[in-house]
Scaffold this motif. Structure first.
Motif, PDB file in Angstrom:
ATOM      1  N   GLN A 102       0.858  -1.102  -0.027  1.00  0.00           N
ATOM      2  CA  GLN A 102       0.054  -0.045  -0.034  1.00  0.00           C
ATOM      3  C   GLN A 102       0.681   1.254  -0.129  1.00  0.00           C
ATOM      4  N   GLU A 103       2.157   1.332   0.553  1.00  0.00           N
ATOM      5  CA  GLU A 103       2.825   2.248   0.650  1.00  0.00           C
ATOM      6  C   GLU A 103       3.295   2.563  -0.779  1.00  0.00           C
ATOM      7  N   GLN A 104       3.739   1.687  -1.433  1.00  0.00           N
ATOM      8  CA  GLN A 104       4.217   1.925  -2.574  1.00  0.00           C
ATOM      9  C   GLN A 104       3.028   2.557  -3.760  1.00  0.00           C
TER      10      GLN A 104
ATOM     11  N   ASN B 236       0.454   4.234  -2.688  1.00  0.00           N
ATOM     12  CA  ASN B 236       0.427   5.509  -2.214  1.00  0.00           C
ATOM     13  C   ASN B 236       1.472   6.565  -2.714  1.00  0.00           C
ATOM     14  N   GLN B 237       2.795   6.160  -2.639  1.00  0.00           N
ATOM     15  CA  GLN B 237       3.689   6.863  -3.336  1.00  0.00           C
ATOM     16  C   GLN B 237       3.471   7.180  -4.802  1.00  0.00           C
ATOM     17  N   PHE B 238       2.969   6.159  -5.564  1.00  0.00           N
ATOM     18  CA  PHE B 238       2.770   6.287  -7.039  1.00  0.00           C
ATOM     19  C   PHE B 238       1.605   7.182  -7.088  1.00  0.00           C
TER      20      PHE B 238
ATOM     21  N   ALA C 268       0.848   9.688  -5.194  1.00  0.00           N
ATOM     22  CA  ALA C 268       1.502  11.221  -4.823  1.00  0.00           C
ATOM     23  C   ALA C 268       2.331  11.532  -6.145  1.00  0.00           C
ATOM     24  N   ALA C 269       2.978  10.683  -6.825  1.00  0.00           N
ATOM     25  CA  ALA C 269       3.914  11.206  -7.761  1.00  0.00           C
ATOM     26  C   ALA C 269       3.173  11.338  -9.131  1.00  0.00           C
ATOM     27  N   THR C 270       2.158  10.664  -9.545  1.00  0.00           N
ATOM     28  CA  THR C 270       1.041  10.857 -10.661  1.00  0.00           C
ATOM     29  C   THR C 270       0.075  11.713 -10.527  1.00  0.00           C
TER      30      THR C 270
ATOM     31  N   LEU D 102       1.543   1.796 -12.440  1.00  0.00           N
ATOM     32  CA  LEU D 102       2.526   1.501 -11.424  1.00  0.00           C
ATOM     33  C   LEU D 102       2.997   0.184 -12.051  1.00  0.00           C
TER      34      LEU D 102
END
Length: 157
Positions: free
Chosen positions: A29-31, A33-35, A37-39, A67
């Motif tokens: 889930q962290e990955q 969430n980071q994706f 935010a980045a996109t 992702l």
């Protein structure tokens, strides 16, 4: 165990061959969430675990399709190690078909076959057939063909 390739000549030797399968990579889930935010893709199906549990046909959050595509170079490098390289360029994605969603905490692995290698005046243009397998599923997350350009330090080695 990955295959090591150090030149255009060596890469040509693998043309038409199945090159292998990467180790599994867990989608967290962290990955996700980071994706997001980045996109700037904050769709609830990716981020809201409670809502996804009750309203989604998948019963959990899912990874962004892009992702899973963005993991291609990383997973490819688990199968093949390219040495003697100035740079690698993502050149093309063709015939990409998303077949199945990847739910959070799924493990995925890449299967790759080197279709063709063309010599573009010392730059290797490698077309690779890929499938992203999901552990425990008969249907891959996606299938397609990707193309990388390899600029070798010494292409004739």
């Amino acid at each position: 165990m990955s295959i090591t390739i150090g030149s255009l000549t060596e890469l040509l030797q693998y043309e038409g061959q199945e090159l292998g399968i990467s180790p599994y990579h867990r989608i967290t889930q962290e990955q996700i969430n980071q994706f997001a935010a980045a996109t700037l893709d904050f769709q609830w199906i990716h981020l809201d675990a409670e809502r996804a549990k009750t309203e989604s046909p998948f019963g959990a959050t899912i990874a962004h399709g892009y992702l899973t595509v963005a993991l291609l170079p990383y997973l490819w490098n688990q199968i093949v190690t390219i040495e003697n390289l100035k740079m690698q360029v993502n050149y093309e994605v063709e015939s990409l078909r998303f077949n199945q969603a990847v739910t959070v905490d799924s493990q995925v692995q890449l299967r790759a076959k080197l279709l063709t290698v063309k010599d573009l005046r010392g730059i290797a243009k490698a077309r690779i057939e890929v499938a992203l397998n999901i552990e425990g599923s008969r249907k891959p997350a996606y299938t397609g063909i990707i193309t990388f350009l390899y600029h070798f330090d010494n292409p004739a080695q």
